[in-house]
Scaffold this active site. Structure first.
Site, PDB file in Angstrom:
ATOM      1  N   ASP A   1     -21.096   5.736  19.333  1.00  0.00           N
ATOM      2  CA  ASP A   1     -21.866   4.474  19.284  1.00  0.00           C
ATOM      3  C   ASP A   1     -21.025   3.193  19.246  1.00  0.00           C
ATOM      4  OD1 ASP A   1     -23.817   6.392  19.081  1.00  0.00           O
ATOM      5  OD2 ASP A   1     -24.633   5.723  17.169  1.00  0.00           O
TER       6      ASP A   1
ATOM      7  N   CYS B   1     -23.790   7.004  11.434  1.00  0.00           N
ATOM      8  CA  CYS B   1     -23.793   7.910  12.588  1.00  0.00           C
ATOM      9  C   CYS B   1     -22.590   8.840  12.633  1.00  0.00           C
ATOM     10  CB  CYS B   1     -23.928   7.103  13.879  1.00  0.00           C
ATOM     11  SG  CYS B   1     -25.575   6.355  14.022  1.00  0.00           S
TER      12      CYS B   1
ATOM     13  N   LYS C   1     -28.621   9.194  22.283  1.00  0.00           N
ATOM     14  CA  LYS C   1     -29.247   9.833  21.119  1.00  0.00           C
ATOM     15  C   LYS C   1     -30.228   8.875  20.445  1.00  0.00           C
ATOM     16  CE  LYS C   1     -25.329   8.811  17.987  1.00  0.00           C
ATOM     17  NZ  LYS C   1     -26.038   7.974  17.011  1.00  0.00           N
TER      18      LYS C   1
HETATM   19  N1  TIU Z   1     -24.354   4.118  14.964  1.00  0.00           N
HETATM   20  C1  TIU Z   1     -24.802   3.859  13.740  1.00  0.00           C
HETATM   21  O1  TIU Z   1     -24.142   4.098  12.746  1.00  0.00           O
HETATM   22  N2  TIU Z   1     -26.057   3.268  13.657  1.00  0.00           N
HETATM   23  C2  TIU Z   1     -26.460   2.477  12.601  1.00  0.00           C
HETATM   24  O2  TIU Z   1     -27.600   2.043  12.563  1.00  0.00           O
HETATM   25  N3  TIU Z   1     -25.530   2.230  11.642  1.00  0.00           N
HETATM   26  C3  TIU Z   1     -25.667   1.404  10.557  1.00  0.00           C
HETATM   27  O3  TIU Z   1     -24.737   1.376   9.750  1.00  0.00           O
HETATM   28  N4  TIU Z   1     -26.750   0.668  10.423  1.00  0.00           N
END
Ligand code: TIU
Length: 226
Positions: free
Chosen positions: A30, A168, A135
């Protein structure tokens, strides 16, 4: 995939990681504009994106070395269909405060596939042929075909990098651990908006004899890949 790269150990905690390059994929979680760039979703929630942006240079170096060694690379993106059909109502409702997933943002609709903010940052853009796993959840295994793709390539180990450490990255490491994968997390290649969560997110992985996996630094991986 390079068969020339032999098994070797990587300095890690809680003990050295038995790195098997031919069976190990780099999984970059991500690294999207919405999380890392000023004006994205993360910044709009009041977070300091500098805490995440410090991971970019180490990830660029690791990705370059990984590609040069001919090893498997996977990328993920968190996001949803434009009609929100894959967005659980609970996930939408729990994000109290503006803006929410699907709302208009400075880089298009927030966390919607195809919008500018959903894209992986240009520094870490996937190369043609590198799988990009879209995802809808925090973990990379839930509601994706990641496990099928890893099995097809004979992958049994994962080096997990990206953002955020406690959300994530941690969710993916836990999902992977339950599925039998050995996970190594290089601490300089993962980031959190919250320094205390960065520290504890890494401690939780390596505690209790490596309950979810190993924690190391990218310099040890770079040395092993040379
Ligand atoms: N990729 C991921 O960690 N998505 C989130 O929403 N992370 C947060 O820390 N909010």
């Amino acid at each position: 995939m390079s068969a020339a790269v032999a098994v070797r150990t990587i300095a890690a905690e809680p003990y050295p990681f038995p790195f098997d390059p031919a069976a190990c994929a780099l999984l970059v979680i991500d690294m999207q504009r919405d999380f890392l760039e000023p004006g994205g979703f993360g910044a709009a929630l009041g977070n300091d994106v500098a805490l995440l942006r410090r991971t970019i240079a180490p990830n660029v170096r690791l990705l370059a070395a990984w590609r040069a060694a001919g090893l498997a690379v996977f990328h993920t993106r968190e996001g949803h269909a434009p009609d929100l059909s894959d967005l659980p109502p609970a996930k939408l409702a729990r994000a109290r405060g503006a803006p929410r997933i699907g709302d208009p943002g400075p880089m298009g609709r927030i966390l919607i596939r195809g919008e500018a903010g959903h894209a992986i940052i240009p520094e870490l853009a996937p190369l043609p042929g590198e799988p990009v796993i879209d995802k809808p959840g925090k973990g990379a295994f839930w509601a994706t075909d990641l496990q099928t793709q890893l099995a097809a390539r004979g992958i049994r180990q994962l080096v997990v990098t990206g953002v955020t450490t406690e959300v994530c990255v941690n969710t993916t490491v836990r999902e992977a651990n339950d599925r039998g994968y050995d996970c190594l997390v290089p601490s300089d290649c993962v980031g959190s908006y919250f320094p205390e969560f960065q520290e504890m997110g890494l401690k939780m992985i390596k505690a209790q004899g490596g309950i979810f996996g190993w924690v190391s630094e990218s310099k040890h991986l770079l040395a092993a890949l040379q």
